[in-house]
Motif scaffolding. Structure first.
Motif, mmCIF file in Angstrom:
data_model
loop_
_atom_site.group_PDB
_atom_site.id
_atom_site.type_symbol
_atom_site.label_atom_id
_atom_site.label_comp_id
_atom_site.label_asym_id
_atom_site.label_seq_id
_atom_site.Cartn_x
_atom_site.Cartn_y
_atom_site.Cartn_z
ATOM 1 N N HIS A 726 0.866 -1.201 0.000
ATOM 2 C CA HIS A 726 0.000 0.000 0.000
ATOM 3 C C HIS A 726 0.897 1.244 0.000
ATOM 4 O O HIS A 726 1.231 1.769 1.082
ATOM 5 C CB HIS A 726 -0.919 0.021 1.226
ATOM 6 C CG HIS A 726 -1.899 -1.127 1.251
ATOM 7 N ND1 HIS A 726 -2.921 -1.254 0.326
ATOM 8 C CD2 HIS A 726 -2.011 -2.194 2.085
ATOM 9 C CE1 HIS A 726 -3.628 -2.354 0.598
ATOM 10 N NE2 HIS A 726 -3.087 -2.943 1.670
ATOM 11 N N GLN A 729 -0.621 4.613 1.752
ATOM 12 C CA GLN A 729 -0.632 4.524 3.211
ATOM 13 C C GLN A 729 0.786 4.586 3.765
ATOM 14 O O GLN A 729 1.041 5.195 4.814
ATOM 15 C CB GLN A 729 -1.294 3.203 3.651
ATOM 16 C CG GLN A 729 -2.787 3.139 3.354
ATOM 17 C CD GLN A 729 -3.397 1.836 3.867
ATOM 18 O OE1 GLN A 729 -2.790 1.108 4.643
ATOM 19 N NE2 GLN A 729 -4.635 1.550 3.431
ATOM 20 N N LEU A 733 2.194 7.386 6.311
ATOM 21 C CA LEU A 733 2.669 6.922 7.615
ATOM 22 C C LEU A 733 4.099 7.410 7.872
ATOM 23 O O LEU A 733 4.453 7.786 9.002
ATOM 24 C CB LEU A 733 2.613 5.384 7.687
ATOM 25 C CG LEU A 733 2.966 4.796 9.058
ATOM 26 C CD1 LEU A 733 1.935 5.200 10.105
ATOM 27 C CD2 LEU A 733 3.055 3.282 8.977
ATOM 28 N N GLY A 799 3.198 -0.022 11.973
ATOM 29 C CA GLY A 799 2.395 0.572 10.907
ATOM 30 C C GLY A 799 2.996 0.331 9.548
ATOM 31 O O GLY A 799 2.281 0.009 8.581
ATOM 32 N N SER A 803 1.482 -1.707 6.202
ATOM 33 C CA SER A 803 1.278 -1.077 4.886
ATOM 34 C C SER A 803 2.181 -1.677 3.816
ATOM 35 O O SER A 803 1.795 -1.743 2.652
ATOM 36 C CB SER A 803 1.529 0.438 4.990
ATOM 37 O OG SER A 803 2.891 0.689 5.313
ATOM 38 N N PRO A 809 -5.226 -2.237 7.570
ATOM 39 C CA PRO A 809 -5.353 -0.770 7.701
ATOM 40 C C PRO A 809 -4.404 -0.232 8.761
ATOM 41 O O PRO A 809 -4.135 -0.886 9.759
ATOM 42 C CB PRO A 809 -6.813 -0.571 8.109
ATOM 43 C CG PRO A 809 -7.511 -1.817 7.669
ATOM 44 C CD PRO A 809 -6.501 -2.929 7.786
ATOM 45 N N ILE A 810 -3.917 1.002 8.557
ATOM 46 C CA ILE A 810 -2.919 1.569 9.455
ATOM 47 C C ILE A 810 -3.483 2.769 10.223
ATOM 48 O O ILE A 810 -2.708 3.555 10.778
ATOM 49 C CB ILE A 810 -1.678 2.011 8.655
ATOM 50 C CG1 ILE A 810 -2.056 3.066 7.608
ATOM 51 C CG2 ILE A 810 -1.018 0.809 7.989
ATOM 52 C CD1 ILE A 810 -0.862 3.705 6.922
ATOM 53 N N TYR A 811 -4.785 2.850 10.279
ATOM 54 C CA TYR A 811 -5.383 4.056 10.873
ATOM 55 C C TYR A 811 -5.015 4.194 12.343
ATOM 56 O O TYR A 811 -4.761 5.297 12.830
ATOM 57 C CB TYR A 811 -6.910 4.014 10.716
ATOM 58 C CG TYR A 811 -7.342 3.837 9.272
ATOM 59 C CD1 TYR A 811 -6.914 4.741 8.282
ATOM 60 C CD2 TYR A 811 -8.167 2.786 8.899
ATOM 61 C CE1 TYR A 811 -7.310 4.580 6.967
ATOM 62 C CE2 TYR A 811 -8.566 2.629 7.581
ATOM 63 C CZ TYR A 811 -8.128 3.510 6.622
ATOM 64 O OH TYR A 811 -8.501 3.369 5.328
ATOM 65 N N GLY A 812 -4.983 3.095 13.042
ATOM 66 C CA GLY A 812 -4.651 3.171 14.465
ATOM 67 C C GLY A 812 -3.238 3.661 14.690
ATOM 68 O O GLY A 812 -2.991 4.540 15.532
ATOM 69 N N GLN A 813 -2.256 3.059 13.964
ATOM 70 C CA GLN A 813 -0.864 3.470 14.125
ATOM 71 C C GLN A 813 -0.671 4.918 13.658
ATOM 72 O O GLN A 813 0.083 5.687 14.285
ATOM 73 C CB GLN A 813 0.043 2.526 13.311
ATOM 74 C CG GLN A 813 -0.174 1.039 13.571
ATOM 75 C CD GLN A 813 0.135 0.663 15.018
ATOM 76 O OE1 GLN A 813 0.836 1.386 15.718
ATOM 77 N NE2 GLN A 813 -0.435 -0.460 15.458
ATOM 78 N N MET A 814 -1.369 5.288 12.585
ATOM 79 C CA MET A 814 -1.301 6.673 12.083
ATOM 80 C C MET A 814 -1.808 7.649 13.127
ATOM 81 O O MET A 814 -1.184 8.699 13.377
ATOM 82 C CB MET A 814 -2.128 6.788 10.790
ATOM 83 C CG MET A 814 -2.169 8.200 10.180
ATOM 84 S SD MET A 814 -0.669 8.588 9.282
ATOM 85 C CE MET A 814 -0.960 7.649 7.794
ATOM 86 N N ALA A 815 -2.925 7.325 13.749
ATOM 87 C CA ALA A 815 -3.507 8.211 14.758
ATOM 88 C C ALA A 815 -2.567 8.372 15.955
ATOM 89 O O ALA A 815 -2.433 9.471 16.510
ATOM 90 C CB ALA A 815 -4.851 7.652 15.210
#
Length: 847
Positions: A726, A729, A733, A799, A803, A809-815
């Motif tokens: 990805h 992403q 990241l 993360g 990716s 999905p990397i939303y948690g690590q990104m957040a």
């Protein structure tokens, strides 16, 4: 001019600053690409890893074929080229591994091939492959070498198992044939078990008959015991009677010697009497002649009256002496007659009482023989029963039945029982010998008694004649004595009347004639007495011998009776032991019956099992015969398990797997280098407020962060061929991680000064240990797994893994990374806000 424009104009006008910014932006790319390039795909270059091979194996011969497993292994290694193999001797290998030229030594020992042939041995030996590594020179090289040895071992195992499988299948073929033969044997066994079961049925019937026979045997033993009790009473009475007979015969024996002496003395007296009688007859003859002369010479007598008186006196004394001798003779004769009569009566009484002795002795001998035969028969029957029980016990498969039969056999064949039976047999033998001796001595005893009786009868007859003659002799002697006395009394008157003398002479002459006549009778009686005494004396030795034989026979009979009486107790004890053992035998037969029933049931089950076994053996033989192995079969046997690896998150090489970790560390190093060069505390113009100051500085920080992210993102794909699942992403990241890292490092340096540089470097060291980039956090141990969730590089690494390779999905690590950046941006704002107040105060003072 605003602070933002002034800051960027200052940077743009400073050529060195522009170069520095560009170079700093490439630091993450340089760090990550160089590090990853060195470990991008090391396992593809394992063939460059130097390894020494030392082959010491000695080939062997098996089944007339040469077996050289070590040489085969070396040939396979030469073909494989998995590693940089060097085929050297042991000395060179040891030397080079110490210098670091070789990372491993693989030694094939001398018994490698020999141990491969020990599969069928009782104690098979494993084929040991020795290898030496040098983890001190390089630990990863040691792990790679060990993995290579493991692969080598797996291939060797496969090849050896393949060889073993061919041998085993060949043996299975032979086993299949043997199983067929075993199946045929099982069929025969089933058939024979049917016969055995029929035999077991007959054995059950025989056991029942045996039980009936044992009961009869028990009854017979009880009858035998009762008979032995009666026999014991009879032997006791017999012993008492024989003892009395022995005592009587001993008394008779003691009296026989005095009797013989008396008879001898009587014979001697009789001889003396005969001699005296002859002398007496001669005297009477002379007396008659003298009387005749007296009658003729009366006249002369008158003249010699003195001489006549003297002679008459002497005649009177001699007649008196003669009368005394005759009286003693008559008394001795009477005593002898009385003794002979008692001897006759005693012998007759003994003969009467012992009339049934031959029959009793014969019956006793027959009874003893029957008893001995019965004992022998019982012993033989017990031996036969013991053999039958032993045979039954050996053929029985039931442990309880065998134990019961062995218990009965132990009781029947115990030393005490054998000793009792031996004592019983010896007692019966002694009883037979005693009875036989008694039976053989009875005729001699009877003959002796008959001789005693005959001798006593003859002696009695002679004693009667002797008594009669003795009476006459005594009467004649008395008359003589009386006449002599009268003559002596009338001698004084003789001188007074010659006429009377003449008359007396005539009378004397007549008496002399009569006396002479009676003298012949006296001689005849004495001769008869002497003859009778001679016969009596001649029969005395026979009588004494008979009495001695009678005494010896009675003594032997007494000893035999005593032994018989002594052994009777043993016989009774043996009988009672037979009774006790018959109970045990009866119980044993009952147990035997139960065991035989169990045997019958067991044979039935065994027959069913044998039938099942035969069926199974036929099926097994058919299956083995139908199984024809081929190359695939041997492969299946040597490698029955294969692995199917499904990689849920595939990574093409080691560099791709390490990229998230190296990118994160490179971003932190690049951020640290930039923040150490570019200070947030200095500005081109005096800031109006902390917010303007923060925005100006973060515009530069953001620009450099974007450049760092683009450089490492594009450079790793271009130069190392990193494949990203990805990309969008991943780049976002990377930018979020750069934002977080620069915010944190900026706060440390701006807020703490030079000390902040140390803490920023310390955080790098801690995060390298706790981010889980090289090893899983679960195996790092200690405090590292606990602090890992609170460190920003941890979330950057996980993360990027998601990716680049995983695809989650990397939303948690990104957040989380953006959260780290915003928090420390706020902290930077506070620091700048405090600094802005300080700057304003200084500016106001200068103004």
């Amino acid at each position: 001019m605003s602070l933002f424009k002034a800051e960027w104009k200052n940077i743009w006008n400073n050529k060195m600053m522009r170069v520095v910014l560009i170079v700093i932006a490439t630091i993450p790319l340089l760090y990550g690409s160089l590090f990853l390039a060195s470990m991008w795909d090391p396992y593809a270059k394992v063939n460059h890893l130097p390894v020494a091979i030392v082959n010491q194996d000695q080939p062997v011969t098996q089944d007339r074929k040469k077996l050289a497993v070590g040489d085969d292994l070396v040939e396979n290694l030469k073909k494989s080229k998995n590693m940089d193999f060097h085929y050297v001797n042991k000395a060179k290998a040891n030397k080079e591994i110490k210098s670091g030229k070789y990372y491993m030594i693989v030694t094939i020992p001398h018994d490698f091939s020999k141990n491969a042939t020990t599969l069928a041995d009782k104690q098979p030996k494993k084929m040991k492959l020795d290898y030496t590594t040098t983890s001190g020179y390089n630990y990863i090289a040691m792990k790679i070498s060990t993995a290579a040895v493991t692969e080598m071992k797996a291939k060797l195992n496969k090849e050896i198992i393949d060889s073993y499988s061919k041998t085993i299948y060949a043996a299975l073929g032979s086993a299949g044939k043997g199983m067929g033969k075993a199946a045929n044997g099982a069929d025969k066994l089933t058939s024979n078990l049917g016969t055995a079961k029929n035999g077991a049925g007959k054995l059950v019937d025989g056991t029942k008959s045996l039980g009936t026979g044992v009961k009869k045997y028990t009854n017979g033993v009880q009858t035998f015991v009762a008979g032995t009790d009666k026999y014991a009473d009879g032997t006791n009475k017999l012993a008492t009677g024989v003892q009395k007979l022995n005592d009587g015969t001993q008394t008779l024996k003691q009296g026989a010697k005095p009797l013989a002496n008396g008879v001898n003395k009587l014979a001697t007296g009789s001889d003396n009497l005969a001699t005296g009688e002859k002398q007496y007859v001669a005297g009477t003859n002379k007396l008659a002649n003298g009387v005749s002369k007296l009658n003729a010479g009366t006249q002369k007598l008158q003249k010699g009256t003195g001489s006549l008186s003297s002679g008459v006196a002497k005649l009177s004394a001699g007649s008196a002496n003669l009368a005394d001798g005759v009286s003693q003779y008559v008394a001795g004769t009477n005593s002898m007659i009385s003794g002979v009569q008692k001897l006759n009566d005693g012998a007759t009484e003994v003969k009467t009482k012992t009339a049934s002795l031959p029959t009793d002795a014969a019956n006793l001998s027959d009874g003893a023989n029957q008893v001995a035969a019965g004992v022998t028969q019982v012993s033989s029957q017990m031996s036969d029963v013991a053999k039958q029980l032993a045979a039954i016990a050996s053929s029985s498969t039931d442990p309880k039945t065998q134990a019961a039969l062995q218990k009965v056999l132990a009781a029947m064949t115990s030393p005490d029982n054998q000793q009792q039976m031996s004592a019983l047999a010896a007692g019966s033998t002694q009883m037979v010998n005693g009875a036989t001796a008694l039976k053989e001595n009875v005729p001699g005893l009877t003959a002796g008694l008959n001789k005693i009786i005959d001798g006593a009868t003859e002696a009695n007859k002679g004693s009667d004649a002797l008594k009669t003659n003795g009476v006459d002799l005594k009467q004649g002697a008395n008359n003589l004595e009386s006449g002599a006395a009268e003559l002596n009394a009338k001698v004084p008157d003789l001188t007074s009347g010659i006429n009377d003398l003449a008359t007396g002479a005539k009378q004397a002459n007549a008496g002399g004639q009569q006396l002479q006549s009676n003298g012949s009778a006296l001689v005849s009686g004495a001769n008869q007495l002497n003859n009778g005494l001679g016969q009596l004396k001649g029969n005395v030795p026979t009588l004494t011998g008979g009495i001695n034989q009678l005494a010896n026979g009675a003594s032997q009979a007494a000893n035999g009776a005593t032994q018989l009486q002594a052994k009777t107790g043993d016989l009774e004890n043996g009988g009672h032991q037979l009774t006790a053992n018959s109970g045990t035998l009866n119980n044993g037969v009952g147990q035997l019956g139960d065991g035989v029933g169990t045997l019958d049931n067991g044979l039935g089950k065994l027959g069913d099992g044998s039938d099942t076994l035969a069926t199974a053996l036929h099926d097994g033989a058919n299956k083995i015969s139908a199984n024809k192995p081929n190359a695939k079969t041997y492969l299946q046997f040597s490698e029955p398990v294969i692995t199917h690896h499904h990689e849920d998150t595939p990574v093409p090489n080691n560099g791709t797997g390490m990229a998230p970790y190296m990118i994160s560390i490179g971003l932190w190093v690049g951020s640290l280098a930039f923040m150490m060069m570019y200070s947030l505390s200095t500005t081109a113009l005096l800031p109006k407020n902390a917010w303007e100051w923060l925005k100006t500085k973060y515009s530069v920080i953001g620009f450099v962060g974007i450049l760092q992210g683009l450089f490492i993102f594009l450079g790793l794909q271009k130069f190392l061929g990193l494949q990203i699942m990805h990309p969008v992403q991943t780049i976002f990241l990377i930018w979020a991680a750069s934002f977080a890292f620069m915010s944190i490092i900026g706060f440390l340096i701006t807020g703490l000064g030079r000390v902040g540089n140390f803490f920023a470097l310390l955080m790098l060291i801690i995060q390298i240990s706790s981010a889980g980039g090289t090893y899983p956090l679960q195996i790092t141990g200690g405090i590292f797994p606990k602090i890992s969730p609170f460190l920003p590089i941890t979330h950057a690494v996980f993360g990027l893994r998601e990716s680049i390779s995983i695809g989650h999905p990397i939303y948690g690590q990104m957040a989380i990374l953006i959260g780290f950046g915003l928090v420390f941006t706020f902290f930077n704002y506070l620091v700048l806000h405090r600094k802005q107040h300080t700057v304003m105060k200084l500016a106001m003072k200068e103004a």
